[in-house]
Design a protein around this motif. Structure first.
Motif, mmCIF file in Angstrom:
data_model
loop_
_atom_site.group_PDB
_atom_site.id
_atom_site.type_symbol
_atom_site.label_atom_id
_atom_site.label_comp_id
_atom_site.label_asym_id
_atom_site.label_seq_id
_atom_site.Cartn_x
_atom_site.Cartn_y
_atom_site.Cartn_z
ATOM 1 N N LEU A 1 0.835 -1.199 0.000
ATOM 2 C CA LEU A 1 0.000 0.000 0.000
ATOM 3 C C LEU A 1 0.871 1.250 0.000
ATOM 4 N N PRO A 2 0.342 2.368 -0.490
ATOM 5 C CA PRO A 2 1.104 3.629 -0.442
ATOM 6 C C PRO A 2 1.471 3.986 1.000
ATOM 7 N N LYS A 3 2.640 4.563 1.172
ATOM 8 C CA LYS A 3 3.094 4.927 2.513
ATOM 9 C C LYS A 3 2.240 6.065 3.073
ATOM 10 N N VAL A 4 1.938 5.982 4.366
ATOM 11 C CA VAL A 4 1.225 7.048 5.059
ATOM 12 C C VAL A 4 1.897 7.300 6.400
ATOM 13 N N THR A 5 1.734 8.502 6.916
ATOM 14 C CA THR A 5 2.236 8.814 8.248
ATOM 15 C C THR A 5 1.156 8.479 9.275
ATOM 16 N N ALA A 6 1.560 8.446 10.535
ATOM 17 C CA ALA A 6 0.592 8.183 11.603
ATOM 18 C C ALA A 6 -0.478 9.266 11.632
ATOM 19 N N GLN A 7 -0.082 10.524 11.431
ATOM 20 C CA GLN A 7 -1.042 11.620 11.442
ATOM 21 C C GLN A 7 -2.034 11.475 10.302
ATOM 22 N N GLN A 8 -1.559 11.085 9.127
ATOM 23 C CA GLN A 8 -2.459 10.890 7.990
ATOM 24 C C GLN A 8 -3.447 9.752 8.252
ATOM 25 N N LEU A 9 -2.980 8.699 8.913
ATOM 26 C CA LEU A 9 -3.850 7.565 9.193
ATOM 27 C C LEU A 9 -4.900 7.932 10.237
ATOM 28 N N ILE A 10 -4.506 8.702 11.240
ATOM 29 C CA ILE A 10 -5.463 9.182 12.240
ATOM 30 C C ILE A 10 -6.528 10.061 11.572
#
Length: 400
Positions: A42-51
């Motif tokens: 999957l495309p990389k995401v940051t913790a903030q983006q996932l929240i």
């Protein structure tokens, strides 16, 4: 499911019930399980983006199957009082089902259509327990006892509150965990996973502090729509999850309207929420403990007056000190349990309190589970939290 009104919080939310969620979220933040190897690319995401993805999810309709497994490592006596691993059987009141979910593995069907219509059907062998929220009505039906619980105009009723406590979804649980997470928590993105056939990211919350029984919390988040699909709570000592709650099958199509229609079966006993009969049934669960010699005085009793509570520490290391005002309550309990005329249950309960410990605070016993531990001192104080035995003794010593 973005609704944040009182109605949606109280409603019988649409997926995984977690009986210990309130306890865990009140004392810690919660846990990640071991990440699945070989997950989807999957495309990389940051913790903030996932929240933010979780917060932005507007999914309010779904159906499917889910499972919750809870292994608190409870003493045999406590397991018996919780009714073993079964949910069906006994009262149909949702409140009576909460404690029973603190043990064993339970599978259930789920359906939801917005904040006003949800249904959960627990499957324990040939018996079933159904919880239905349809507008102003909350229904509970136990097939084994053929009993029905009903509360009308439930938005303001106690029955509605219990429905909400019983039917917290992975999404609601995830929101509670994220709300509890603060400066004492590391939040990262773990390996990807597949849950219920859906590609998912995994958000990992881990305590910065030492002494917690919680290793981490892992929330599997649907990569497409941001719905939490699974929550896992792991012990700092390793082993299988303390709690694992998530979907095994899920469909985000709108369920049919008749899914949420309930009519009491012919001959079923119907109890209206708030009645004296319902209250009596809830009190019955705790009478056994309250009747043990010395126990009612030690803990304030199931129906008695509780003690003063003081909060020690913060975050994952939070400990609650309860001063029961019972004086030599534990000593009285030991003397009573060892009396030749004492019922065997009193001695069994005493043994379930665990090993004796001592320190500058004096002496006491520690009741241990995989998540929450409690130190009961000889002078009637109780120190309890999702922390290790050593952390409890240290807190009691510092509190003198």
């Amino acid at each position: 499911m973005a609704a944040n009104t009182n109605t949606s919080r109280k409603a019988a939310r649409y997926a995984v019930p977690v009986a210990v969620a309130g306890v865990a979220a009140a004392t810690v933040a919660m846990v990640p399980a071991f990440a699945n190897a070989g997950g989807p690319d999957l495309p990389k995401v940051t913790a903030q983006q996932l929240i933010e993805k979780i917060a932005a999810s507007d999914v309010q309709q779904l159906s499917g199957t889910a499972k919750i497994s809870t292994d608190l490592g409870l003493p045999k006596l406590a397991t018996g009082l919780l009714g073993g691993g079964g949910v069906a059987g006994g009262s149909a009141n949702p409140e009576d089902k909460v404690a029973q979910l603190a043990n064993g593995t339970h599978t259930f069907r789920v359906a939801a259509d917005g904040p006003d219509r949800q249904k959960l059907t627990f499957l324990d062998g040939k018996d079933e327990y159904s919880l239905i929220h349809n507008g102003a009505d909350v229904w509970g039906y136990d097939s084994k006892s053929n009993e029905v619980f009903h509360e009308k105009n439930a938005d303001a009723g106690a029955g509605h509150e219990e429905a909400g406590r019983l039917a917290a979804s992975p999404q609601q649980l995830a929101q509670d965990v994220l709300k509890a997470a603060g400066p004492t928590t590391d939040v990262t993105v773990g390996d990807t996973a597949q849950v219920a056939g859906r590609d998912a990211y995994q958000l990992v919350l881990k305590p910065k502090q030492s002494g917690s029984t919680v290793g981490s919390v892992q929330i599997a988040v649907d990569a497409k729509n941001g719905v939490p699909l699974r929550v896992q709570l792991l012990s700092s000592q390793g082993g299988k999850p303390i709690v694992e709650a998530g979907f095994t099958k899920v469909d985000f199509a709108k369920p049919s309207a008749d899914t949420f229609v309930f009519n009491a079966p012919k001959g079923a006993k119907v109890t209206e929420g708030g009645s004296e009969a319902g209250k009596a049934g809830r009190d019955e669960h705790w009478k056994a403990l309250d009747s043990f010699p010395g126990f009612g005085g030690l803990m304030g009793g199931a129906n008695g007056k509780g003690g003063d509570v003081k909060v020690l520490g913060e975050g994952w290391a939070t400990i609650a000190r309860i001063d029961s005002g019972a004086g030599k309550g534990l000593k009285d309990l030991e003397n009573s349990a060892n009396d030749k005329n004492a019922p065997k249950e009193a001695k069994q309960f005493l043994n379930s309190l665990g090993d004796k410990v001592s320190g500058s605070f004096g002496g006491g016993r520690v009741l241990s589970t995989r998540l929450v531990n409690a130190l009961i001192t000889d002078d009637g104080k109780v120190y309890v939290g999702a922390v290790t035995k050593d952390a409890l003794v240290k807190a009691a010593d510092a509190d003198k």
